[in-house]
Write an enzyme that holds these catalytic residues in place. Sequence first.
Site, mmCIF file in Angstrom:
data_model
loop_
_atom_site.group_PDB
_atom_site.id
_atom_site.type_symbol
_atom_site.label_atom_id
_atom_site.label_comp_id
_atom_site.label_asym_id
_atom_site.label_seq_id
_atom_site.Cartn_x
_atom_site.Cartn_y
_atom_site.Cartn_z
ATOM 1 N N ASP A 78 2.932 4.921 3.716
ATOM 2 C CA ASP A 78 2.853 4.630 5.138
ATOM 3 C C ASP A 78 1.780 5.502 5.786
ATOM 4 O O ASP A 78 1.254 6.445 5.176
ATOM 5 C CB ASP A 78 4.206 4.868 5.805
ATOM 6 N N HIS B 28 -0.238 0.171 1.426
ATOM 7 C CA HIS B 28 0.817 0.209 2.448
ATOM 8 C C HIS B 28 2.161 -0.291 1.926
ATOM 9 O O HIS B 28 3.166 -0.230 2.648
ATOM 10 C CB HIS B 28 0.401 -0.624 3.667
#
Length: 435
Positions: free
Chosen positions: A411, A407
């Site tokens: 995304d 992350h």
Amino acid sequence: MAEYKLLLPSMGEGVMEATIITWLFNEGDSVKEDDSVVEIATDKVDSDVPTPVSGKIVKILKQKDEVAKVGEAIAILEIEGEGGNTASEEVKTETPAAAPDADTLKTIEEPLKVAASNVEFSGDLYLSPLVKSIAQQENISEAELKTIKGSGLEGRITKEDILAYVANRGNQPQQAAPVQQTVSAPAPVSAPAATITAAAGDEIIPMDRMRKIIAENMVKAKQIAPHVTSFIETDVTNVVKWRNKNKALFEKREGEKLTFMPIFVKAVVKAIQDFPMINVSVSGENIIKKKNINIGMATALPDGNLIVPVIKNADQLSLSGLAKAINDLAYRARNKKLRPEDTQGATYTISNVGSFGNLMGTPIIPQPQVAILAIGAIVKKPAVLETKDGDVIAIRNLMFMSHSYDHRVVDGSLGGMMLKHVHDYLENWDLNTEI
């Protein structure tokens, strides 16, 4: 007759040394060209070293458990003819084109001098690249290093030595229990040591070398990357039908089995081409976008350990080429025939947890990659199909996929869309695809 120095060959980028596991021949034995003569171990993989010439082994220079550097002589062979390889050949491309003078040879033989941004070493200690990296990361000074009792050749500090030091660094002595046996669990880089008490009747099993490496890499991967996992269920009925139609013909024509893996790899490669920012690595505050698409293939070994051979330039291979590459890597992995370079350079990894009957999993992203796909078991289930005459229930081949991604740079939109494209390519697989 002439002497030939058998050198430890180059084993890929970043691999500078290897440990001798066992010699397959003894001094006095005759060997033929391409015979595997010694088994070696690196931080990446165990492999064999073949001899490029035929001859007789007259002297073994590196014994079991000793460490040899790339380009260093590990044995001397007696061969037919005049003149063997020379000292300059040992150094290979590391030396100038001209014959090295005495000062140059002296420099080559001196211990490796290393430097770090936060610690400096005088060069009095020999440090392998891996040990040096750990010392730099943990900010271990040269004074501290000199207090570590090395278990390697000539007292050299091994990876296990420095990891044990890191694990116990700053720990206060604990009172010993007079009856119970206490075992310190091996702790990877930066992880605090856990003290485990073994009860009566418990069996203590030391980790083997590969399990230690796996443990270290898994902890490091979870420490570095914030993991997010997305899931999707995919109808792979067309894939199953296509494979059933083609597997016998392919095996007859190529002498190779046709598994589902080349189909999965093909779909992943196409999705990576759609979303190239999934094929990246993180370096500090920079993102390195990879040119090549190299697919790692998590493979379980007979001893229960795991290794990840790499399909290089998977985007340039046909389905037939992928099938052959996958079968070759899987066979060599299970028979300890992989070369170190076979496990390097992956830019994205696939783990087939379905081969163990699992429906799904949450895979750990191998560094320095930023994503990994876990493929579950293919199971027949009733499913709702939309037709022009309305919805119907039919028996379909369904499969879960789990996509873990880093992350920091991936995304949910990118990770999810990448997974959806793999899903679409598999669900809409053309039954007329040629192989």
